[in-house]
Design a protein around this motif. Structure first.
Motif, PDB file in Angstrom:
ATOM      1  N   UNK A 111       0.850  -1.199   0.000  1.00 19.57           N
ATOM      2  CA  UNK A 111       0.000   0.000   0.000  1.00 19.57           C
ATOM      3  C   UNK A 111       0.883   1.244   0.000  1.00 19.57           C
ATOM      4  N   UNK A 112       1.881   1.276   0.874  1.00 20.90           N
ATOM      5  CA  UNK A 112       2.856   2.365   0.880  1.00 20.90           C
ATOM      6  C   UNK A 112       2.428   3.636   1.571  1.00 20.90           C
ATOM      7  N   UNK A 113       1.438   3.555   2.451  1.00 19.39           N
ATOM      8  CA  UNK A 113       0.956   4.748   3.138  1.00 19.39           C
ATOM      9  C   UNK A 113       1.035   4.589   4.651  1.00 19.39           C
ATOM     10  N   UNK A 114       1.156   5.724   5.324  1.00 16.78           N
ATOM     11  CA  UNK A 114       0.967   5.826   6.770  1.00 16.78           C
ATOM     12  C   UNK A 114      -0.197   6.780   6.978  1.00 16.78           C
ATOM     13  N   UNK A 115      -1.006   6.517   7.995  1.00 18.72           N
ATOM     14  CA  UNK A 115      -2.141   7.384   8.316  1.00 18.72           C
ATOM     15  C   UNK A 115      -1.902   8.016   9.677  1.00 18.72           C
ATOM     16  N   UNK A 116      -2.231   9.299   9.787  1.00 17.76           N
ATOM     17  CA  UNK A 116      -2.022  10.033  11.027  1.00 17.76           C
ATOM     18  C   UNK A 116      -3.167  11.028  11.206  1.00 17.76           C
ATOM     19  N   UNK A 117      -3.796  11.005  12.384  1.00 17.40           N
ATOM     20  CA  UNK A 117      -4.826  11.999  12.683  1.00 17.40           C
ATOM     21  C   UNK A 117      -4.160  13.287  13.145  1.00 17.40           C
ATOM     22  N   UNK A 118      -4.698  14.404  12.674  1.00 19.76           N
ATOM     23  CA  UNK A 118      -4.203  15.730  13.024  1.00 19.76           C
ATOM     24  C   UNK A 118      -5.345  16.488  13.710  1.00 19.76           C
ATOM     25  N   UNK A 119      -5.042  17.127  14.827  1.00 17.81           N
ATOM     26  CA  UNK A 119      -6.023  17.942  15.546  1.00 17.81           C
ATOM     27  C   UNK A 119      -5.566  19.396  15.532  1.00 17.81           C
ATOM     28  N   UNK A 120      -6.522  20.310  15.608  1.00 18.06           N
ATOM     29  CA  UNK A 120      -6.238  21.735  15.658  1.00 18.06           C
ATOM     30  C   UNK A 120      -7.535  22.504  15.696  1.00 18.06           C
ATOM     31  N   UNK A 121      -7.474  23.772  15.295  1.00 15.64           N
ATOM     32  CA  UNK A 121      -8.665  24.616  15.231  1.00 15.64           C
ATOM     33  C   UNK A 121      -8.814  25.139  13.805  1.00 15.64           C
ATOM     34  N   UNK A 122     -10.080  25.305  13.409  1.00 13.91           N
ATOM     35  CA  UNK A 122     -10.349  25.871  12.090  1.00 13.91           C
ATOM     36  C   UNK A 122      -9.915  27.333  12.044  1.00 13.91           C
ATOM     37  N   UNK A 123      -9.318  27.737  10.932  1.00 11.03           N
ATOM     38  CA  UNK A 123      -8.780  29.089  10.776  1.00 11.03           C
ATOM     39  C   UNK A 123      -9.846  30.120  10.420  1.00 11.03           C
ATOM     40  N   UNK A 124     -10.915  29.686   9.785  1.00 17.05           N
ATOM     41  CA  UNK A 124     -11.916  30.621   9.297  1.00 17.05           C
ATOM     42  C   UNK A 124     -12.601  31.330  10.468  1.00 17.05           C
ATOM     43  N   UNK A 125     -12.821  32.645  10.323  1.00 12.92           N
ATOM     44  CA  UNK A 125     -13.422  33.450  11.398  1.00 12.92           C
ATOM     45  C   UNK A 125     -14.800  32.936  11.792  1.00 12.92           C
ATOM     46  N   UNK A 126     -15.603  32.529  10.806  1.00 13.68           N
ATOM     47  CA  UNK A 126     -16.954  32.068  11.121  1.00 13.68           C
ATOM     48  C   UNK A 126     -16.967  30.753  11.903  1.00 13.68           C
ATOM     49  N   UNK A 127     -15.840  30.020  11.914  1.00 15.61           N
ATOM     50  CA  UNK A 127     -15.763  28.765  12.673  1.00 15.61           C
ATOM     51  C   UNK A 127     -15.445  29.016  14.151  1.00 15.61           C
TER      52      UNK A 127
END
Length: 107
Positions: free
Chosen positions: A59-75
């Protein structure tokens, strides 16, 4: 033992050692994986959420979850989650939103 047998044994032993990755090589790969996924993320304050899942070489892939905050002002800094798929062959990080994957559909 004759000379050819000894030579064959020595080459076999060296080939086995050459294919194994050192702890430093794994550490460097892990850093590259995290750096590329965080850079590809559209979230601010992006960071890994746990460790990666490594698929086999077919398959050749690694999967990683990323957390953060949305950049858009309305979010309004709403927390977000993205899934990063890292292509080991091409050294590319691909991102998709992953917020609602684990929630059950509304009836």
């Amino acid at each position: 033992m004759n000379r050819n047998t000894l030579l064959l044994l020595a080459l076999t032993a060296m080939a086995g050692q050459a294919s194994a990755s050192s702890p430093d090589a794994w550490k460097a790969f892990d850093k590259t994986l995290v750096d590329r996924c965080v850079a590809a993320s559209s979230l601010k304050n992006a960071r890994p959420a746990g460790t990666d899942a490594a698929f086999d070489d077919s398959v050749g892939f690694n999967a990683l979850l990323i957390k953060g905050q949305y950049k858009q002002a309305f979010m309004k800094n709403k927390a977000g989650t993205e899934l990063c798929l890292y292509d080991r062959k091409n050294k590319k990080a691909l991102i998709t939103e992953w917020d609602n994957v684990t929630s059950l559909p509304k009836k």
